[in-house]
Every structure is written in structure tokens, then in C-alpha cells.
Design a protein around this motif. Structure first.
Motif, PDB file in Angstrom:
ATOM      1  N   THR A 109       0.829  -1.221   0.000  1.00 11.87           N
ATOM      2  CA  THR A 109       0.000   0.000   0.000  1.00 11.87           C
ATOM      3  C   THR A 109       0.854   1.258   0.000  1.00 11.87           C
ATOM      4  O   THR A 109       0.350   2.346  -0.279  1.00 11.87           O
ATOM      5  N   LYS A 124      -4.041  -1.690  13.191  1.00 13.03           N
ATOM      6  CA  LYS A 124      -5.273  -0.979  12.799  1.00 13.03           C
ATOM      7  C   LYS A 124      -5.685  -1.278  11.363  1.00 13.03           C
ATOM      8  O   LYS A 124      -6.811  -0.995  10.958  1.00 13.03           O
ATOM      9  N   HIS A 125      -4.770  -1.859  10.586  1.00 13.66           N
ATOM     10  CA  HIS A 125      -5.081  -2.190   9.194  1.00 13.66           C
ATOM     11  C   HIS A 125      -5.521  -3.646   9.019  1.00 13.66           C
ATOM     12  O   HIS A 125      -5.925  -4.028   7.930  1.00 13.66           O
ATOM     13  N   ASN A 127      -8.125  -5.484   9.972  1.00 14.01           N
ATOM     14  CA  ASN A 127      -9.505  -5.727   9.529  1.00 14.01           C
ATOM     15  C   ASN A 127      -9.676  -5.386   8.053  1.00 14.01           C
ATOM     16  O   ASN A 127     -10.335  -6.112   7.300  1.00 14.01           O
ATOM     17  N   GLU A 128      -9.050  -4.288   7.640  1.00 17.81           N
ATOM     18  CA  GLU A 128      -9.122  -3.879   6.235  1.00 17.81           C
ATOM     19  C   GLU A 128      -8.427  -4.905   5.338  1.00 17.81           C
ATOM     20  O   GLU A 128      -8.943  -5.274   4.275  1.00 17.81           O
ATOM     21  N   LYS A 131     -10.505  -8.015   4.872  1.00 21.79           N
ATOM     22  CA  LYS A 131     -11.547  -7.825   3.858  1.00 21.79           C
ATOM     23  C   LYS A 131     -10.965  -7.949   2.451  1.00 21.79           C
ATOM     24  O   LYS A 131     -11.598  -8.513   1.561  1.00 21.79           O
ATOM     25  N   GLU A 132      -9.754  -7.399   2.268  1.00 24.34           N
ATOM     26  CA  GLU A 132      -9.107  -7.449   0.948  1.00 24.34           C
ATOM     27  C   GLU A 132      -8.838  -8.888   0.518  1.00 24.34           C
ATOM     28  O   GLU A 132      -8.903  -9.217  -0.661  1.00 24.34           O
TER      29      GLU A 132
END
Length: 252
Positions: A109, A124-125, A127-128, A131-132
Motif C-alpha cells: 500500500t 489498525k489495518h 480488519n481492512e 476484507k481485501e
């Protein structure tokens, strides 16, 4: 809008020796925004050399490379990485084996940005990132904390593909990215590739040796033979092609 424009690209190796050879011969190519090209050619036709010219790992002997009308002919591979992503044939390339899946994705990223010694904000990333990876094959979403070196070849190549596309590139290069995989895993990754390229409207060049895949995927097909483009058709013209039509371009 033109994304990639190659102007009179020639590549000569071993210049001035008895081994001097032209690999690419006066290549002219224009890719429009959203073109998904399947690139075919015999061994030694110049397919990987063409991708290397585009990604900056090799400079042309003559000619120009333009991306979004900007001359990048002499721009380094590192600087081009901000705009151009590539997935290689070898699943071991393109990922960091001693970092976790999540760490690799977070690093992706930040493509084109200044690299930090430590990745910050990983927790903190998560969960994101989950999903990816949730819709991907090979169960990667359950292996975010697994070191990449422990993954199977298929998992690692799927990760490489996600890393290449997680931050939308101007141009995606796929150098036989399914060739080292078993048939089922190869099919899964090709379907993921088609879905991602189509949904994200990516401009993409995919090298393949499989005629069926070249005909099935993409809106455009290009064939190289002896360093020259011998066929370049798209959309309805491409849809009319058969395997027999393609094979005639592989003769010397």
C-alpha cells in the motif's frame, strides 16, 4: 486516452561483439486506458524483454517509452514502480519471505512512497486487510500473520497479485504469472486476474503460452515473432480468432 506508448523501440545486446543480436526490432505500440492485452510469442521472441523495457529494468538501444504522455525512457525501475506493477513467473519473486502476509500487503500500500525502517499501524489495518483477502482463493485471509516463506506457491503468487493491484497501478505487467502453478490454482488466479483487471479498469499486459487463455482473457491480443509485432487485434477482431489462426504466426 493513451496509457502506454512505445515509439520505435529497438533493443540490441552484446553490441560490438560476435554475439551482437537485436531482440526487439522497431516496436511501435500504443495501449489505451483499460486495454487488457494477452501477449504471445515463441521462446526468444522478445516478450520478457518488452516487459523489461516497460518496467525500466532494461533500457532500449533506441526509441522512446511514454506513460500518460510523459517520457519515462530513462527513468529507473525504482521510480517507475510508483506507476507500474509487475507479477513474475516465479512465486518467490515480489514478496518478502521473512515478513507476514499482512506486513507484505501493508508494504504494498506504500508503493511509490518513501520506505520506513518499520511498518507502522499494522494492527489498525488488519480488519481492512482481512476484507481485501476474504474473496481470494487459497485461504489467505486466515493466514495474515503467517510468514510468507511458509506459504504454498499458489498462495504466494495470489499474494503477489494482490500486492501488485492493492494500490491501483497505471499499468500492470504479468509475466507468465500462472505458469509455475498447478492447473486448478492457475485457473483460480486467472479468473481473479480477469475479475480484478475488469472491475478496476486496469491497463494490463499478460504474457502467456496458453492459446486458450490468450483467446479467453482480455480485449486485445498481440503476437511477437523474431522481435517484431506480427499480429495486433482487439475486441470483435480478437473474438473471431481461433487457435489455428494464431498458430500460423508462430512459423519462422
Amino acid at each position: 486516452m493513451s496509457t502506454l506508448n512505445l515509439q520505435n523501440i529497438t533493443t540490441t545486446v552484446n553490441v560490438g561483439t560476435s554475439e551482437e543480436k537485436k531482440i526487439l526490432k522497431n516496436i511501435n505500440l500504443n495501449l489505451e486506458d483499460g486495454d487488457f492485452v494477452t501477449l504471445l510469442g515463441t521462446n526468444g521472441a522478445g516478450k520478457s524483454t518488452l516487459l523489461n523495457i516497460i518496467n525500466g529494468s532494461l533500457f532500449p538501444t533506441s526509441g522512446k517509452v511514454l506513460l500518460d504522455n510523459q517520457d519515462i525512457t530513462h527513468l529507473s525501475e525504482v521510480k517507475r514502480a510508483k506507476y507500474i506493477s509487475q507479477v513474475f513467473q516465479d512465486p518467490k519473486m515480489g514478496t518478502a519471505p521473512r515478513m507476514t502476509v499482512a506486513e507484505n500487503l501493508l508494504l504494498a500500500t506504500q508503493r511509490g512512497q518513501k520506505r520506513r525502517l518499520r511498518l507502522r499501524g499494522l494492527e489498525k489495518h488488519l480488519n481492512e486487510l482481512k476484507k481485501e483477502t476474504a474473496q481470494l482463493p487459497n485461504g489467505l485471509s486466515d493466514r495474515l500473520n503467517t510468514f510468507v516463506g511458509s506459504l504454498s506457491g499458489g498462495q504466494r503468487q495470489t499474494l503477489s497479485f494482490l500486492m501488485a493491484t492493492i494500490k491501483k497501478p497505471k499499468l500492470l505487467l504479468l509475466d507468465e504469472h500462472t505458469a509455475a502453478l498447478d492447473p486448478n490454482t492457475s485457473h483460480q488466479l486467472l479468473e481473479l486476474t480477469n475479475k480484478t483487471v475488469t472491475q478496476q479498469h486496469l491497463t494490463c499486459i499478460m504474457i502467456t503460452h496458453q492459446l486458450k487463455d490468450a483467446l479467453k482473457y482480455g480485449n486485445r491480443i498481440i503476437i511477437l515473432n523474431n522481435g517484431k509485432i506480427v499480429l495486433d487485434v482487439k475486441n470483435s477482431e480478437k473474438e473471431k480468432l481461433t487457435e489455428d489462426d494464431i498458430l500460423q504466426y508462430f512459423s519462422d
